[in-house]
Design a protein around this motif. Sequence first.
Motif, PDB file in Angstrom:
ATOM      1  N   GLN A   1       0.829  -1.202   0.000  1.00 23.93           N
ATOM      2  CA  GLN A   1       0.000   0.000   0.000  1.00 23.93           C
ATOM      3  C   GLN A   1       0.868   1.257   0.000  1.00 23.93           C
ATOM      4  O   GLN A   1       0.626   2.191  -0.750  1.00 23.93           O
ATOM      5  CB  GLN A   1      -0.946   0.001   1.202  1.00 23.93           C
ATOM      6  CG  GLN A   1      -1.807   1.229   1.309  1.00 23.93           C
ATOM      7  CD  GLN A   1      -2.745   1.416   0.131  1.00 23.93           C
ATOM      8  OE1 GLN A   1      -3.252   0.441  -0.414  1.00 23.93           O
ATOM      9  NE2 GLN A   1      -2.973   2.638  -0.264  1.00 23.93           N
ATOM     10  N   LEU A   2       1.891   1.272   0.839  1.00 19.36           N
ATOM     11  CA  LEU A   2       2.804   2.412   0.876  1.00 19.36           C
ATOM     12  C   LEU A   2       3.532   2.582  -0.464  1.00 19.36           C
ATOM     13  O   LEU A   2       3.734   3.701  -0.936  1.00 19.36           O
ATOM     14  CB  LEU A   2       3.817   2.258   2.005  1.00 19.36           C
ATOM     15  CG  LEU A   2       3.286   2.442   3.423  1.00 19.36           C
ATOM     16  CD1 LEU A   2       4.356   2.076   4.444  1.00 19.36           C
ATOM     17  CD2 LEU A   2       2.807   3.866   3.633  1.00 19.36           C
ATOM     18  N   THR A   3       3.915   1.474  -1.071  1.00 16.58           N
ATOM     19  CA  THR A   3       4.590   1.512  -2.368  1.00 16.58           C
ATOM     20  C   THR A   3       3.659   2.064  -3.442  1.00 16.58           C
ATOM     21  O   THR A   3       4.060   2.901  -4.257  1.00 16.58           O
ATOM     22  CB  THR A   3       5.099   0.117  -2.764  1.00 16.58           C
ATOM     23  OG1 THR A   3       5.993  -0.352  -1.753  1.00 16.58           O
ATOM     24  CG2 THR A   3       5.816   0.141  -4.102  1.00 16.58           C
ATOM     25  N   ALA A   4       2.417   1.623  -3.439  1.00 12.93           N
ATOM     26  CA  ALA A   4       1.440   2.116  -4.407  1.00 12.93           C
ATOM     27  C   ALA A   4       1.223   3.614  -4.231  1.00 12.93           C
ATOM     28  O   ALA A   4       1.155   4.367  -5.219  1.00 12.93           O
ATOM     29  CB  ALA A   4       0.124   1.368  -4.256  1.00 12.93           C
ATOM     30  N   GLU A   5       1.122   4.066  -2.998  1.00 12.61           N
ATOM     31  CA  GLU A   5       0.957   5.499  -2.736  1.00 12.61           C
ATOM     32  C   GLU A   5       2.163   6.289  -3.259  1.00 12.61           C
ATOM     33  O   GLU A   5       2.005   7.352  -3.870  1.00 12.61           O
ATOM     34  CB  GLU A   5       0.778   5.750  -1.247  1.00 12.61           C
ATOM     35  CG  GLU A   5      -0.555   5.265  -0.706  1.00 12.61           C
ATOM     36  CD  GLU A   5      -0.637   5.337   0.817  1.00 12.61           C
ATOM     37  OE1 GLU A   5       0.241   5.984   1.445  1.00 12.61           O
ATOM     38  OE2 GLU A   5      -1.581   4.752   1.366  1.00 12.61           O
ATOM     39  N   ALA A   6       3.362   5.763  -3.023  1.00 10.24           N
ATOM     40  CA  ALA A   6       4.573   6.437  -3.481  1.00 10.24           C
ATOM     41  C   ALA A   6       4.638   6.494  -5.003  1.00 10.24           C
ATOM     42  O   ALA A   6       4.953   7.540  -5.579  1.00 10.24           O
ATOM     43  CB  ALA A   6       5.814   5.732  -2.929  1.00 10.24           C
TER      44      ALA A   6
ATOM     45  N   GLY B   1       2.107   6.300  -7.101  1.00  9.73           N
ATOM     46  CA  GLY B   1       1.043   7.186  -7.563  1.00  9.73           C
ATOM     47  C   GLY B   1       1.432   8.639  -7.442  1.00  9.73           C
ATOM     48  O   GLY B   1       1.245   9.433  -8.379  1.00  9.73           O
ATOM     49  N   GLU B   2       1.976   9.001  -6.306  1.00  8.99           N
ATOM     50  CA  GLU B   2       2.353  10.394  -6.067  1.00  8.99           C
ATOM     51  C   GLU B   2       3.501  10.825  -6.981  1.00  8.99           C
ATOM     52  O   GLU B   2       3.451  11.886  -7.603  1.00  8.99           O
ATOM     53  CB  GLU B   2       2.761  10.579  -4.604  1.00  8.99           C
ATOM     54  CG  GLU B   2       3.199  11.973  -4.249  1.00  8.99           C
ATOM     55  CD  GLU B   2       2.099  13.016  -4.381  1.00  8.99           C
ATOM     56  OE1 GLU B   2       2.432  14.179  -4.650  1.00  8.99           O
ATOM     57  OE2 GLU B   2       0.914  12.666  -4.237  1.00  8.99           O
ATOM     58  N   THR B   3       4.507   9.997  -7.090  1.00 12.55           N
ATOM     59  CA  THR B   3       5.716  10.368  -7.817  1.00 12.55           C
ATOM     60  C   THR B   3       5.560  10.290  -9.339  1.00 12.55           C
ATOM     61  O   THR B   3       5.919  11.221 -10.049  1.00 12.55           O
ATOM     62  CB  THR B   3       6.893   9.477  -7.385  1.00 12.55           C
ATOM     63  OG1 THR B   3       7.038   9.601  -5.977  1.00 12.55           O
ATOM     64  CG2 THR B   3       8.181   9.895  -8.056  1.00 12.55           C
TER      65      THR B   3
ATOM     66  N   PHE C   1       2.579   9.173 -11.327  1.00 16.65           N
ATOM     67  CA  PHE C   1       1.317   9.431 -12.006  1.00 16.65           C
ATOM     68  C   PHE C   1       0.729  10.800 -11.678  1.00 16.65           C
ATOM     69  O   PHE C   1       0.216  11.482 -12.549  1.00 16.65           O
ATOM     70  CB  PHE C   1       0.296   8.335 -11.679  1.00 16.65           C
ATOM     71  CG  PHE C   1       0.763   6.973 -12.107  1.00 16.65           C
ATOM     72  CD1 PHE C   1       0.861   6.653 -13.444  1.00 16.65           C
ATOM     73  CD2 PHE C   1       1.128   6.022 -11.168  1.00 16.65           C
ATOM     74  CE1 PHE C   1       1.313   5.404 -13.852  1.00 16.65           C
ATOM     75  CE2 PHE C   1       1.572   4.772 -11.557  1.00 16.65           C
ATOM     76  CZ  PHE C   1       1.668   4.459 -12.911  1.00 16.65           C
ATOM     77  N   ARG C   2       0.819  11.210 -10.433  1.00 12.99           N
ATOM     78  CA  ARG C   2       0.277  12.515 -10.047  1.00 12.99           C
ATOM     79  C   ARG C   2       1.338  13.609 -10.100  1.00 12.99           C
ATOM     80  O   ARG C   2       1.021  14.777  -9.945  1.00 12.99           O
ATOM     81  CB  ARG C   2      -0.366  12.429  -8.669  1.00 12.99           C
ATOM     82  CG  ARG C   2      -1.637  11.591  -8.676  1.00 12.99           C
ATOM     83  CD  ARG C   2      -2.385  11.630  -7.365  1.00 12.99           C
ATOM     84  NE  ARG C   2      -1.643  11.085  -6.250  1.00 12.99           N
ATOM     85  CZ  ARG C   2      -1.597   9.803  -5.912  1.00 12.99           C
ATOM     86  NH1 ARG C   2      -2.265   8.906  -6.605  1.00 12.99           N
ATOM     87  NH2 ARG C   2      -0.906   9.410  -4.869  1.00 12.99           N
ATOM     88  N   ASP C   3       2.577  13.234 -10.314  1.00 16.28           N
ATOM     89  CA  ASP C   3       3.689  14.184 -10.457  1.00 16.28           C
ATOM     90  C   ASP C   3       3.688  15.210  -9.324  1.00 16.28           C
ATOM     91  O   ASP C   3       3.726  16.410  -9.558  1.00 16.28           O
ATOM     92  CB  ASP C   3       3.633  14.856 -11.818  1.00 16.28           C
ATOM     93  CG  ASP C   3       4.913  15.586 -12.184  1.00 16.28           C
ATOM     94  OD1 ASP C   3       5.973  15.285 -11.595  1.00 16.28           O
ATOM     95  OD2 ASP C   3       4.847  16.478 -13.053  1.00 16.28           O
ATOM     96  N   ASN C   4       3.616  14.680  -8.092  1.00 19.41           N
ATOM     97  CA  ASN C   4       3.636  15.529  -6.888  1.00 19.41           C
ATOM     98  C   ASN C   4       2.561  16.615  -6.904  1.00 19.41           C
ATOM     99  O   ASN C   4       2.799  17.753  -6.541  1.00 19.41           O
ATOM    100  CB  ASN C   4       5.025  16.128  -6.672  1.00 19.41           C
ATOM    101  CG  ASN C   4       6.050  15.064  -6.378  1.00 19.41           C
ATOM    102  OD1 ASN C   4       5.819  14.195  -5.548  1.00 19.41           O
ATOM    103  ND2 ASN C   4       7.179  15.111  -7.052  1.00 19.41           N
ATOM    104  N   GLY C   5       1.361  16.233  -7.361  1.00 17.45           N
ATOM    105  CA  GLY C   5       0.224  17.142  -7.332  1.00 17.45           C
ATOM    106  C   GLY C   5       0.013  17.985  -8.574  1.00 17.45           C
ATOM    107  O   GLY C   5      -0.903  18.799  -8.627  1.00 17.45           O
ATOM    108  N   ARG C   6       0.823  17.791  -9.602  1.00 15.08           N
ATOM    109  CA  ARG C   6       0.705  18.602 -10.811  1.00 15.08           C
ATOM    110  C   ARG C   6      -0.252  18.024 -11.850  1.00 15.08           C
ATOM    111  O   ARG C   6      -0.629  18.707 -12.798  1.00 15.08           O
ATOM    112  CB  ARG C   6       2.075  18.832 -11.434  1.00 15.08           C
ATOM    113  CG  ARG C   6       2.947  19.769 -10.588  1.00 15.08           C
ATOM    114  CD  ARG C   6       4.225  20.122 -11.315  1.00 15.08           C
ATOM    115  NE  ARG C   6       5.188  19.038 -11.248  1.00 15.08           N
ATOM    116  CZ  ARG C   6       6.166  18.950 -10.352  1.00 15.08           C
ATOM    117  NH1 ARG C   6       6.302  19.879  -9.444  1.00 15.08           N
ATOM    118  NH2 ARG C   6       7.007  17.944 -10.373  1.00 15.08           N
ATOM    119  N   ARG C   7      -0.661  16.764 -11.710  1.00 12.56           N
ATOM    120  CA  ARG C   7      -1.578  16.160 -12.689  1.00 12.56           C
ATOM    121  C   ARG C   7      -2.292  14.969 -12.063  1.00 12.56           C
ATOM    122  O   ARG C   7      -1.965  14.533 -10.959  1.00 12.56           O
ATOM    123  CB  ARG C   7      -0.825  15.741 -13.952  1.00 12.56           C
ATOM    124  CG  ARG C   7       0.206  14.677 -13.694  1.00 12.56           C
ATOM    125  CD  ARG C   7       0.828  14.184 -14.988  1.00 12.56           C
ATOM    126  NE  ARG C   7       1.727  13.099 -14.632  1.00 12.56           N
ATOM    127  CZ  ARG C   7       2.946  12.952 -15.056  1.00 12.56           C
ATOM    128  NH1 ARG C   7       3.432  13.810 -15.915  1.00 12.56           N
ATOM    129  NH2 ARG C   7       3.696  11.955 -14.670  1.00 12.56           N
TER     130      ARG C   7
END
Length: 57
Positions: A22-27, A29-31, A33-39
């Motif tokens: 779960q922690l790996t998936a969150e990391a 996703g954030e890094t 796919f979501r590009d640290n909140g930019r997309r």
Amino acid sequence: PRHAARLLDAQTAGADEDQLLQLTAEALGETYFRDNGRRAHGLEVELTDLLDLQFRL
């Protein structure tokens, strides 16, 4: 680095495989796919049926 620290801290604290996944998936996703909140706001990442996952630092 903060995601790696979270994973290492969780492992040291005795987190089970599901918690580490779960922690790996969150990391990821954030890094990646979501590009640290930019997309991709609201995108959820889930790792399922994994046979092997390796990281190199």
